[in-house]
Design a protein around this motif. Structure first.
Motif, PDB file in Angstrom:
ATOM      1  N   SER A  19       0.877  -1.247   0.067  1.00 35.18           N
ATOM      2  CA  SER A  19       0.015  -0.202   0.092  1.00 35.18           C
ATOM      3  C   SER A  19       0.861   1.187  -0.089  1.00 35.18           C
ATOM      4  O   SER A  19       1.988   1.117   0.312  1.00 35.18           O
ATOM      5  CB  SER A  19      -1.069   0.224   1.230  1.00 35.18           C
ATOM      6  OG  SER A  19      -1.630   1.212   1.054  1.00 35.18           O
ATOM      7  N   THR A  20       0.245   2.213  -0.530  1.00 32.70           N
ATOM      8  CA  THR A  20       0.876   3.694  -0.317  1.00 32.70           C
ATOM      9  C   THR A  20       0.132   4.648   0.469  1.00 32.70           C
ATOM     10  O   THR A  20      -0.923   4.744   0.398  1.00 32.70           O
ATOM     11  CB  THR A  20       1.106   4.207  -1.728  1.00 32.70           C
ATOM     12  OG1 THR A  20       1.885   3.354  -2.703  1.00 32.70           O
ATOM     13  CG2 THR A  20       1.712   5.652  -1.725  1.00 32.70           C
ATOM     14  N   SER A  33      -1.940  -2.899   8.268  1.00 33.66           N
ATOM     15  CA  SER A  33      -2.800  -3.981   8.165  1.00 33.66           C
ATOM     16  C   SER A  33      -2.811  -4.987   9.359  1.00 33.66           C
ATOM     17  O   SER A  33      -2.106  -4.625  10.246  1.00 33.66           O
ATOM     18  CB  SER A  33      -2.065  -4.942   7.102  1.00 33.66           C
ATOM     19  OG  SER A  33      -2.777  -6.164   6.783  1.00 33.66           O
ATOM     20  N   ARG A 137       5.669   4.053   0.275  1.00 36.47           N
ATOM     21  CA  ARG A 137       5.037   2.755  -0.084  1.00 36.47           C
ATOM     22  C   ARG A 137       5.653   1.782   0.767  1.00 36.47           C
ATOM     23  O   ARG A 137       6.754   1.573   0.958  1.00 36.47           O
ATOM     24  CB  ARG A 137       5.472   2.305  -1.638  1.00 36.47           C
ATOM     25  CG  ARG A 137       4.957   0.889  -2.047  1.00 36.47           C
ATOM     26  CD  ARG A 137       5.474   0.594  -3.595  1.00 36.47           C
ATOM     27  NE  ARG A 137       4.903   1.594  -4.357  1.00 36.47           N
ATOM     28  CZ  ARG A 137       5.469   2.258  -5.179  1.00 36.47           C
ATOM     29  NH1 ARG A 137       6.850   2.614  -4.906  1.00 36.47           N
ATOM     30  NH2 ARG A 137       4.945   3.055  -6.018  1.00 36.47           N
TER      31      ARG A 137
END
Length: 408
Positions: A19-20, A33, A137
């Motif tokens: 993810s960014t 997460s 990122r």
């Protein structure tokens, strides 16, 4: 083809999260997460890369803190506002040296051990002293204690859904043979069977794409997002087709009259409901990995799914009241049973969501998948029997009356 996918699935490595996000002076801590580890010792690795602003000539690094929290500690974290306080609660932390020239940082590897029960671990990055906005990122690899890349709440789904797929395939194949037989016999296909099998076909397609997504996920740790979205979209369409079919019957179609009702009313309403539900699905996918979401039926998207189920039931109860007051006892006897079965269908999802709360968060997804599909299969079998020539409904409906010229 299926055997090949199973073989490829055995070559799996780990779940991959990528993810960014941005770190700013006003938002210097970012949840990434979560992952549910089964009893034993799982593994993880994390690295980061600066996306912007990049200085390709620089040899300096940004120091970004990797924070890991066990579920019992995490409970308090979302309610804190201070970055340092959140960092201090971390069960484990480490420094990621992220090059300003855009290259990947060092990789932090670790093991997470749980001796008593399955535990959720929550991952975050922070840079409490950040002075300007940085776009970063991050990539995390997870491997569960049992050697699988699935988080504990997804373990078992790769076996459950193929079994469900087989059931739907057999059911759809059987129904298609029945349609062909009736067409050869009557030289006509009843529109109710077309609608009903449309619901089965779209549900079969939904499960098919879910199976492929899970097996790809089993292989590469990422799955194929398009297939996962198609699963939810087709599932929504199947539910709406079945809902419209039940409401049409409740309104007297096939019982009181044979001709299909005004499509100018039902088709626009159905399309509107489909469109709204698709928007809900899209919103739900965006928040799939939220820290407080353990199934597809949690959060704002779940609220709308449950709301539309209850709203559909209210619509069904409203239109069936005329059949309730019918003077034909055979019709009223059928209507009572029909109303009970359809009400169970509409209320099953709200009750399943509430029932799932009895279980640990990691077990809820499997419970809902099993029970919701079991109820769906039962409703499909009931509806198939409804349209068979042996059913009470068929005998009292217009379906049993011939449409051939000269018939009585």
């Amino acid at each position: 083809m299926l055997l090949l996918l199973i073989f490829l699935a055995k070559l799996t490595e780990c779940k991959i999260f990528s993810s960014t996000f941005s770190l700013t002076p006003d938002d210097s801590w970012e949840y990434l997460s979560k992952f549910a580890m089964t009893i034993g010792q799982g593994e993880y690795s994390i690295k980061a890369q600066l996306v912007g602003p990049i200085n390709k000539d620089s040899n300096d690094n940004l120091s970004i803190v990797s924070n890991i929290y066990i579920d019992t500690t995490w409970i308090d974290v979302p309610y804190l506002t201070d970055c340092k306080e959140k960092e201090n609660l971390a069960n484990r932390d480490a420094i990621l040296l992220v090059p300003r020239n855009g290259q990947w940082s060092n990789t932090i590897e670790g093991r997470l051990k749980q001796n008593v029960r399955t535990r959720f671990w929550y991952f975050a990055l922070s840079m409490c002293d950040v002075k300007e906005k940085y776009k970063v990122r991050v990539e995390i690899h997870f491997l569960n204690s049992n050697g699988e890349e699935f988080s504990a709440e997804d373990i078992g789904l790769q076996y459950v859904y193929p079994l469900i797929l087989i059931i739907y395939f057999v059911f759809l194949f059987r129904n298609m043979l029945s349609i062909i037989w009736k067409f050869e016999k009557n030289d006509d296909i009843a529109i109710n069977l077309v609608i009903f099998n449309g619901a089965i076909f779209t549900q079969f397609g939904a499960i098919f794409f879910k199976v492929i997504h899970l097996w790809i996920y089993w292989y590469n740790g990422k799955g194929f997002l398009v297939f996962d979205i198609l699963h939810q979209v087709l599932e929504v369409i199947s539910a709406i087709i079945l809902t419209v079919l039940f409401i049409l019957i409740a309104n007297g179609w096939t019982l009181k009259y044979r001709d299909f009702p005004d499509a100018d009313i039902y088709i626009p309403i159905s399309m509107l409901i489909v469109s709204i539900n698709l928007i809900v699905v899209a919103v739900g996918k965006i928040s799939d990995d939220a820290y407080n979401k353990y199934t597809e039926y949690e959060g704002i998207s779940a609220f709308f799914i449950v709301f539309f189920r209850i709203l559909s039931w209210c619509w069904f109860i409203y239109v069936i009241k005329d059949l309730d007051n019918d003077r034909n006892k055979k019709i009223t006897d059928f209507v009572f049973k029909f109303k009970v079965i359809v009400s169970v269908y509409f209320w099953s999802m709200p009750f399943l969501v509430i029932f799932s709360w009895v279980f640990e968060p990691y077990a809820r997804k499997l419970i809902i998948a099993l029970l919701s599909n079991l109820i769906q299969v039962i409703v499909f079998f009931y509806t198939a029997h409804l349209f068979s020539e042996k059913s009470q409904f068929y005998k009292i409906s217009t379906l049993s009356k011939s449409v051939l010229p000269g018939s009585n």
